[in-house]
Design an enzyme around this catalytic site. Sequence first.
Site, short mmCIF file in Angstrom:
data_model
loop_
_atom_site.label_atom_id
_atom_site.label_comp_id
_atom_site.label_asym_id
_atom_site.label_seq_id
_atom_site.Cartn_x
_atom_site.Cartn_y
_atom_site.Cartn_z
N HIS A 57 0.84 -1.22 0.00
CA HIS A 57 0.00 0.00 0.00
C HIS A 57 0.87 1.25 0.00
O HIS A 57 1.52 1.59 0.99
CB HIS A 57 -0.91 0.01 1.24
CG HIS A 57 -1.91 1.11 1.21
ND1 HIS A 57 -3.25 0.90 1.05
CD2 HIS A 57 -1.77 2.45 1.30
CE1 HIS A 57 -3.89 2.04 1.05
NE2 HIS A 57 -3.01 3.01 1.21
N HIS A 59 1.43 5.43 -2.04
CA HIS A 59 0.91 6.52 -2.91
C HIS A 59 2.10 7.16 -3.62
O HIS A 59 2.67 8.14 -3.14
CB HIS A 59 0.16 7.57 -2.09
CG HIS A 59 -1.09 7.03 -1.47
ND1 HIS A 59 -2.33 7.18 -2.04
CD2 HIS A 59 -1.28 6.29 -0.34
CE1 HIS A 59 -3.23 6.57 -1.29
NE2 HIS A 59 -2.62 6.02 -0.25
N GLN A 152 -9.57 9.50 -5.21
CA GLN A 152 -9.25 10.16 -3.94
C GLN A 152 -10.38 11.07 -3.43
O GLN A 152 -10.63 11.18 -2.24
CB GLN A 152 -7.95 10.98 -4.10
CG GLN A 152 -7.59 11.89 -2.94
CD GLN A 152 -7.01 11.15 -1.75
OE1 GLN A 152 -5.84 10.76 -1.75
NE2 GLN A 152 -7.82 10.94 -0.72
N HIS A 214 -9.39 1.97 0.17
CA HIS A 214 -9.21 2.68 1.43
C HIS A 214 -10.54 2.55 2.15
O HIS A 214 -11.56 2.94 1.60
CB HIS A 214 -8.90 4.14 1.17
CG HIS A 214 -7.50 4.39 0.74
ND1 HIS A 214 -6.99 3.92 -0.45
CD2 HIS A 214 -6.49 5.08 1.35
CE1 HIS A 214 -5.72 4.30 -0.54
NE2 HIS A 214 -5.39 5.00 0.53
N GLU A 217 -11.06 4.58 7.19
CA GLU A 217 -9.85 5.21 7.73
C GLU A 217 -10.28 6.41 8.58
O GLU A 217 -10.18 7.57 8.18
CB GLU A 217 -8.89 5.66 6.62
CG GLU A 217 -7.53 6.07 7.20
CD GLU A 217 -6.54 6.53 6.15
OE1 GLU A 217 -6.89 6.61 4.96
OE2 GLU A 217 -5.39 6.84 6.55
N ASP A 313 2.49 3.27 2.84
CA ASP A 313 1.45 4.27 2.58
C ASP A 313 2.03 5.59 2.04
O ASP A 313 1.69 6.00 0.94
CB ASP A 313 0.62 4.52 3.85
CG ASP A 313 -0.74 5.16 3.57
OD1 ASP A 313 -1.13 5.27 2.37
OD2 ASP A 313 -1.43 5.53 4.52
FE FE2 Z 1 -3.44 5.12 1.60
#
Ligand code: FE2
Length: 428
Positions: A57, A59, A152, A214, A217, A313
Amino acid sequence: MLDLLIQNATLPDGRAGVTVAVRDGKIVEVTAGLDAPAHEVIDAHGRLLSPPFVDAHFHMDATLSYGLPRVNQSGTLLEGIALWGELKPLLTQEALIERALTYCDWAVAKGLLAIRTHVDVCDERLLAVEALLEVKRRVAPYLDLQLVAFPQDGVLRGPLGPDQHMDKLKRALAMGVDVVGGIPHFERTYEQGSRSIKLLCELAAERGLMVDMHCDESDDPLSRHVETLAYETQRLGLHGRVTGSHLTSMHSMDNYYVSKLLPLMAEAQLHVVANPLINITLQGRHDTYPKRRGMTRVPELLAAGINVAFGHDCVMDPWYSLGSGDMLEVAHMGLHVAQMTSQQGMRQCFDAVTTNAAKVMHLQGYGLEVGCDASFVLLQARDPVEAIRLRANRLKVWRKGKLVAETAEVVAKLHVAGRPNAVGFSQP
Ligand code: FE2
């Protein structure tokens, strides 16, 4: 004639004095004490030879952008998302590619040879998608990059409207993005979050793709989208192909509810990715004291038979200001936050950044068995626990039989009378 012979290695499962033989980029033998002619013979001196680190995971479109255009003041997920929204219109493809390639250099040096990265598909230009597909192509000889189409801003909430966002996501998949993403807890309502899961899972089922969302969270104990994710996985027959990332609300959920939830997740064969470095800093920001840790319930998930990996992440981006691509740092933090301090727990944390993460990504040819790719890392440590304790130096990193990175042995020299002059940090 073999290409490479590594002798006297210790493997993560505890086997010691092992020889690993390599020919044509593949492991052809894993056995005790083999001696055979090879172009190169390496004595591991009892050190740990591990399959490469895997980050399930990440970005990569945001990495190494720390401070652009400003720094996250509150330290929250929501300010991070807003900050990313400010940065997006300023991004150029060249700069994004350059930052991603730099990060991949760091990754390879740290023995991290496979990364699943989410890529934002809410930008009208799909600039990050184009850039990361280019990066994937360029790094393919030394690093496996798997891309997730990540809306996102919320596939139903985003400013372009649901049809446009679904369209962008489908376009990203058509361009070569591998996995369907989502962010149900960021949609406008709980109902909309559930709808987004249904839509996105159906899309993945239609196209035979994996899903990685996701999910939950937040510190909201009533954020329960993972239940819907497990339900849709089971309904659509996506068993083993769906991952719930973060799942931090589970930290705050009622224990009775979790006792019902875990078997449902296990039944759907969901994978879970916890992101300890990021969630120990993002979660609990609305608490006074005591402050919740916020990471999902890793030992309980593992005990329920669910595959759990740890992800990095973020590295130096709107959400997190630190990091260096070191998955042992991730394992180290996960171990502390989850209090996985038993011998078994510490070894499970090593698995969470190697074999478990490889399972999340469905990596082929991964492992230290005969027939697997000859991709591995020789660590300056004797076993997985010592590797985590020391965030051990990566002495050599091979990819399909080819050396792709090496770091000189780290030895501290003491200038103290009556004491040895070299310090190795191993227990006597
Ligand atoms: Fe993430």
